[in-house]
Design an enzyme around this catalytic site. Structure first.
Site, mmCIF file in Angstrom:
data_model
loop_
_atom_site.group_PDB
_atom_site.id
_atom_site.type_symbol
_atom_site.label_atom_id
_atom_site.label_comp_id
_atom_site.label_asym_id
_atom_site.label_seq_id
_atom_site.Cartn_x
_atom_site.Cartn_y
_atom_site.Cartn_z
ATOM 1 N N SER A 54 -7.101 13.735 5.187
ATOM 2 C CA SER A 54 -8.010 12.566 4.536
ATOM 3 C C SER A 54 -9.354 13.811 4.235
ATOM 4 O O SER A 54 -9.579 14.644 4.386
ATOM 5 C CB SER A 54 -8.187 12.118 6.194
ATOM 6 O OG SER A 54 -8.682 12.013 6.741
ATOM 7 N N THR A 103 -0.191 -1.967 8.280
ATOM 8 C CA THR A 103 0.014 -3.085 8.206
ATOM 9 C C THR A 103 1.079 -3.744 7.710
ATOM 10 O O THR A 103 1.660 -3.886 6.450
ATOM 11 C CB THR A 103 -1.180 -3.987 7.493
ATOM 12 O OG1 THR A 103 -2.423 -3.087 8.401
ATOM 13 C CG2 THR A 103 -1.911 -5.849 7.753
ATOM 14 N N GLU A 135 7.946 5.019 8.029
ATOM 15 C CA GLU A 135 8.012 5.849 7.609
ATOM 16 C C GLU A 135 8.363 6.852 7.855
ATOM 17 O O GLU A 135 9.325 6.966 9.385
ATOM 18 C CB GLU A 135 6.301 6.157 8.251
ATOM 19 C CG GLU A 135 5.372 5.354 7.854
ATOM 20 C CD GLU A 135 4.086 5.696 8.686
ATOM 21 O OE1 GLU A 135 3.245 4.949 8.594
ATOM 22 O OE2 GLU A 135 4.473 6.226 9.835
ATOM 23 N N THR A 141 0.958 -0.984 0.033
ATOM 24 C CA THR A 141 -0.114 0.532 0.037
ATOM 25 C C THR A 141 0.948 1.281 0.250
ATOM 26 O O THR A 141 1.136 2.108 -0.947
ATOM 27 C CB THR A 141 -1.248 0.487 1.467
ATOM 28 O OG1 THR A 141 -0.305 -0.288 1.953
ATOM 29 C CG2 THR A 141 -1.738 -1.144 1.400
#
Lengths: 408, 408
Positions: free
Chosen positions: B408, B193, B280, B156
């Site tokens: 978002s 995940t 990250e 992802t």
């Protein structure tokens, strides 16, 4: 105080003088800085003491000795050194603390166990004994100072001075509490230890003072987090001189005991919030309220898992109602939780209930709430009656800048 | 993959084909993106399966079902959905998973419990059943694809595709393991995940495969952290087709069992490192080696306390040999430690030993080490024989940017 003042700062409040308590500040020169760095507070004979201390097992000699001596229940003086935490300094560090205790005790004429010492600042460097001796010597004959001077002098990397006060009616007597605290996360090379001191004129037995402080600690200092890191020197001490003249409070059966306990709790809560409001890089103050847990302690642990989650804290920094990250944090807390009973809200608006996103969820009020400075996250676990509120701040570029973008 | 490729990225390795395993990828369109997002892997009859799953109690239906069905020991297919994690979606989420299991099982002609499903991506939105049905329909007749295609399709927010391989001699037979993984921390709205899959042609009893995977997990996936947050969907599955023709491994008494277990461990370690290398905002890969603990598990917990400390991680980002922060993290781990027996080093150079800073500590080699990309922190507790190594990355402005600076 080289960082800009926190946007969440509060002005220093008007703190009443406390009979039997006299603060002084002097410059010991622990660091090469143009400010006072040694605080000396005298306490009249008969003063009761209670304390709560870091659970970090690599604690300083100050914490070891303070924990031991607080159990004896009596105090005559407090010395706080700023600029050197004296932590991780072995026997040489301990000698420096004992020297201060002996020097002050000799001057006052009290057992050295009644002299409490805290230190905050760089770790791994033994507190220089010569500077401590000269500093204490000056302090013993210094003029009294204001609470704000004392609050500034115990500070290290704090961006504002922190104090709180409360009163309580004990029988017909109004008793007062004045308190100061320092801490803003843990900034190396000056580990920003949390050091807090409460002073009251109430007459209180040490055992009950300890019970009040321990209970308040569980719901206040144990419910805040800036970055999940725990200083090796965290200390909160409460001193009660008994000069208010009330009938001594010995337990919850004594008149005014509940009011006094509530006032101690109130001051601790104020102090705890001030530390969060000075959190490194903080832009928002976050209250996480957890209900429906199997116990209060379980609720506190779930709240702390949320408050310590970098993903939740960065979401709030980004003003994003990211309830998925809250679900994740609940689930990793290691406490009983049931995905299908979980409800999550922001600022009083539910985003998900009983394990499902709300079909008619209106994000507009949540978005407006998240743009503010005071943020609330509500979590209901739907399992029991346990509740807790914990407080933290958001995680921002400011935190990284303060902690990474320097060279020691 | 909208973020720049991690500076710690590794090129995708040459992974051998595994007899009895055929990967395929198609586009289900879970998100409006121009890439494949459904991975379908067929496994020949008799394939053994083992799994390790997130301990997050708010886990997805995929995890619930996978955990349950892995115990049965047999697998015929794997489906991985990217773009929607299907977590926190209640009974509707579960229905979507069961639909996929039934659809694949009907095509293959196997019990639906032998079809394993994982999903990763946005949470709180039930996996759309129509898209899943059409996607699976296409997958059932798709052409086989490469391992790299599969690694890219399960990804992802990863910034590079991740794979690892190993071989082992089992008797006279060389068995092969090829494996892929995705994960880079937990980035909302796509919770990143960790999903990992190992495929081997070895003949192994499910119980022994599970023992190997569980043991490897303890020393690999359980020893990495990016931000201390735990996804609701983390899953690692191992599949063994038995096509290599070795005498089935049933326990450590079987020929080649130790070599096989070591190969599984090796692949898991490689995969775990790749996830950290895609952490990250990561600029540095950090290995924390703890020795002298009272047990291996105690050493692991101390290591994780260090690896999860924002203050340690920002210090490394700032290339600062701040051993005081390491002391703090050791002390807060809640494990046995003695300040006066503690030694701390960086890159093989001790900064403090037996509770005291080294008098002749030469910071130059440490400073040079910290300027590199691969950092090691050594901690000796001086108490016992327990050891562990855990891995993490530094905490940088990049982490904040990824997690806070979006809407978002």
């Amino acid at each position: 105080m080289s960082y800009p003042v926190s946007p969440l700062a509060s002005p220093f409040p008007a703190l009443p003088e406390i009979a039997g308590v006299v603060p002084h500040v002097v410059r010991a020169g622990y660091k090469d800085w143009g400010r006072c760095d040694l605080t000396y507070v005298t306490l009249e004979e008969g003063t009761a003491v209670a304390g709560v201390f870091t659970k970090n097992v690599c604690c300083s000699s100050e914490v070891d000795l303070g924990r031991e001596n607080a159990k004896l229940g009596r105090a005559r003086a407090l010395v706080v050194n700023a600029g050197n935490s004296n932590a991780f300094t072995g026997y040489r560090g301990r000698e420096a603390v004992e020297q201060i205790m002996e020097q002050v005790a000799a001057h006052i004429g009290c057992p050295k166990e009644q002299v409490f010492v805290s230190s905050t600042g760089v770790i791994g460097v033994p507190l220089p004994k010569d500077k401590a001796r000269e500093g204490v010597e000056k302090a013993l004959t210094a003029e009294p100072c204001s609470w704000e001077d004392a609050a500034n002098t115990i500070a290290t990397t704090d961006t504002f001075a922190k104090g709180a006060a409360a009163t309580a009616m004990v029988g017909d007597t109004k008793v007062k509490i004045s308190a100061i605290i320092k801490g803003s996360g843990m900034i190396a090379p000056d580990m920003a230890t949390m050091l807090g001191y409460l002073f009251t004129d109430a007459a209180v037995e040490p055992g009950f003072l300890q019970a009040c402080l321990s209970a308040a600690n569980l719901r206040t200092f144990s419910c805040i987090t800036v970055d999940s890191d725990t200083s090796t020197s965290d200390t909160v001490l409460a001193f009660a001189t008994g000069k208010a003249g009330n009938a001594p409070i010995t337990g919850f059966d004594s008149p005014g005991a509940h009011a006094f306990a509530a006032a101690i709790h109130d001051v601790c809560r104020q102090l705890a919030h001030l530390v969060v409001r000075d959190g490194e890089g903080a832009q928002k103050f976050i209250a996480v309220s957890v209900s429906g847990a199997v116990s209060d302690e379980s609720a506190r642990k779930v709240g702390m898992a949320i408050a310590n989650s970098p993903l939740v804290k960065t979401a709030i920094a980004g003003e994003d109602a990211n309830w998925g990250r809250v679900v994740m944090a609940v689930g990793k807390a290691g406490e009983p939780a049931d995905r299908d009973k979980l409800s999550i809200g922001f600022g009083g608006t539910w985003a998900a209930q009983q394990g499902l996103p709300l079909a008619d969820y209106d994000e507009a009020p949540v978005a407006a709430h998240l743009k503010g400075q005071d943020i609330s996250i509500e979590v209901d676990l739907g399992l029991g009656e346990g509740t807790a509120t914990v407080w933290t701040c958001d995680l921002t570029h400011g935190y990284i800048s303060i902690n990474a973008d320097y060279r020691s």
